[in-house]
Design a protein around this motif. Structure first.
Motif, PDB file in Angstrom:
ATOM      1  N   TYR A  11     -58.801 -50.432  -8.001  1.00  0.00           N
ATOM      2  CA  TYR A  11     -59.870 -51.159  -7.591  1.00  0.00           C
ATOM      3  C   TYR A  11     -60.699 -50.011  -6.454  1.00  0.00           C
ATOM      4  O   TYR A  11     -61.970 -50.349  -6.576  1.00  0.00           O
ATOM      5  N   ARG A  12     -60.468 -49.046  -5.929  1.00  0.00           N
ATOM      6  CA  ARG A  12     -61.179 -48.094  -5.187  1.00  0.00           C
ATOM      7  C   ARG A  12     -61.949 -47.526  -6.136  1.00  0.00           C
ATOM      8  O   ARG A  12     -63.341 -47.490  -5.821  1.00  0.00           O
ATOM      9  N   HIS A  44     -66.385 -62.775  -8.231  1.00  0.00           N
ATOM     10  CA  HIS A  44     -66.319 -61.367  -8.508  1.00  0.00           C
ATOM     11  C   HIS A  44     -64.807 -60.649  -8.444  1.00  0.00           C
ATOM     12  O   HIS A  44     -64.549 -59.907  -8.899  1.00  0.00           O
ATOM     13  N   GLU A  45     -64.016 -61.155  -7.432  1.00  0.00           N
ATOM     14  CA  GLU A  45     -62.747 -60.925  -7.060  1.00  0.00           C
ATOM     15  C   GLU A  45     -62.524 -59.458  -6.194  1.00  0.00           C
ATOM     16  O   GLU A  45     -61.766 -59.640  -5.551  1.00  0.00           O
ATOM     17  N   ARG A  86     -59.345 -60.267  -3.944  1.00  0.00           N
ATOM     18  CA  ARG A  86     -58.783 -61.555  -3.918  1.00  0.00           C
ATOM     19  C   ARG A  86     -59.083 -62.178  -5.267  1.00  0.00           C
ATOM     20  O   ARG A  86     -59.858 -62.282  -5.880  1.00  0.00           O
ATOM     21  N   GLU A  87     -57.775 -62.598  -5.946  1.00  0.00           N
ATOM     22  CA  GLU A  87     -57.537 -63.006  -7.356  1.00  0.00           C
ATOM     23  C   GLU A  87     -58.135 -64.275  -7.408  1.00  0.00           C
ATOM     24  O   GLU A  87     -57.826 -65.220  -6.617  1.00  0.00           O
ATOM     25  N   SER A  96     -66.460 -61.375 -13.236  1.00  0.00           N
ATOM     26  CA  SER A  96     -65.671 -60.532 -12.381  1.00  0.00           C
ATOM     27  C   SER A  96     -65.964 -59.015 -12.895  1.00  0.00           C
ATOM     28  O   SER A  96     -66.160 -58.542 -13.646  1.00  0.00           O
ATOM     29  N   ASN A  97     -65.535 -58.264 -11.610  1.00  0.00           N
ATOM     30  CA  ASN A  97     -65.742 -57.021 -11.540  1.00  0.00           C
ATOM     31  C   ASN A  97     -64.429 -56.194 -11.747  1.00  0.00           C
ATOM     32  O   ASN A  97     -64.591 -54.982 -11.953  1.00  0.00           O
ATOM     33  N   ILE A  98     -63.339 -56.983 -12.310  1.00  0.00           N
ATOM     34  CA  ILE A  98     -62.021 -56.059 -12.670  1.00  0.00           C
ATOM     35  C   ILE A  98     -61.759 -56.602 -14.083  1.00  0.00           C
ATOM     36  O   ILE A  98     -60.662 -55.966 -14.496  1.00  0.00           O
ATOM     37  N   ARG A  99     -62.321 -57.603 -14.539  1.00  0.00           N
ATOM     38  CA  ARG A  99     -61.894 -57.880 -15.917  1.00  0.00           C
ATOM     39  C   ARG A  99     -62.976 -57.533 -16.914  1.00  0.00           C
ATOM     40  O   ARG A  99     -64.058 -57.392 -17.105  1.00  0.00           O
TER      41      ARG A  99
END
Length: 99
Positions: A11-12, A44-45, A86-87, A96-99
């Motif tokens: 995530y960083r 965006h999570e 936060r999920e 989403s920024n992580i998917r």
């Protein structure tokens, strides 16, 4: 739920290229700011926020207040910028920024 060291590192890395979505001014954390942070986290999570407070202790307190009231986890804090995660309940892969 605590994030693992691998997830924190991932995530960083993802957060490096993000721009701050919300800026918290010297007034501190208001209801409108919290509403915007919650909306951004749901979309965006993983988000960056900027805390434009000069005093270091007040800045850390503001970040802690945001994390507590929005149920988010602090991934990284560098200077006046914090990276929060936060999920989402129903993640949208387009936002989403992580998917």
């Amino acid at each position: 739920m605590a994030l693992s060291a691998d997830k924190m590192k991932q995530y960083r890395t993802l957060g490096h290229s993000l721009n701050p979505i919300v800026t918290i001014a010297a007034k501190g954390v208001t209801d409108n700011v919290l509403a915007e942070i919650n909306r951004a986290l749901e979309d965006h999570e993983l988000i960056k926020i900027k805390v434009a407070v000069v005093d270091r202790d007040a800045r850390k307190a503001a970040i802690q207040e945001v994390c507590t009231s929005s149920n988010a986890q602090l991934v990284q804090e560098i200077g006046k910028v914090a990276l929060l995660f936060r999920e989402a309940a129903k993640p949208d892969p387009r936002k989403s920024n992580i998917r």
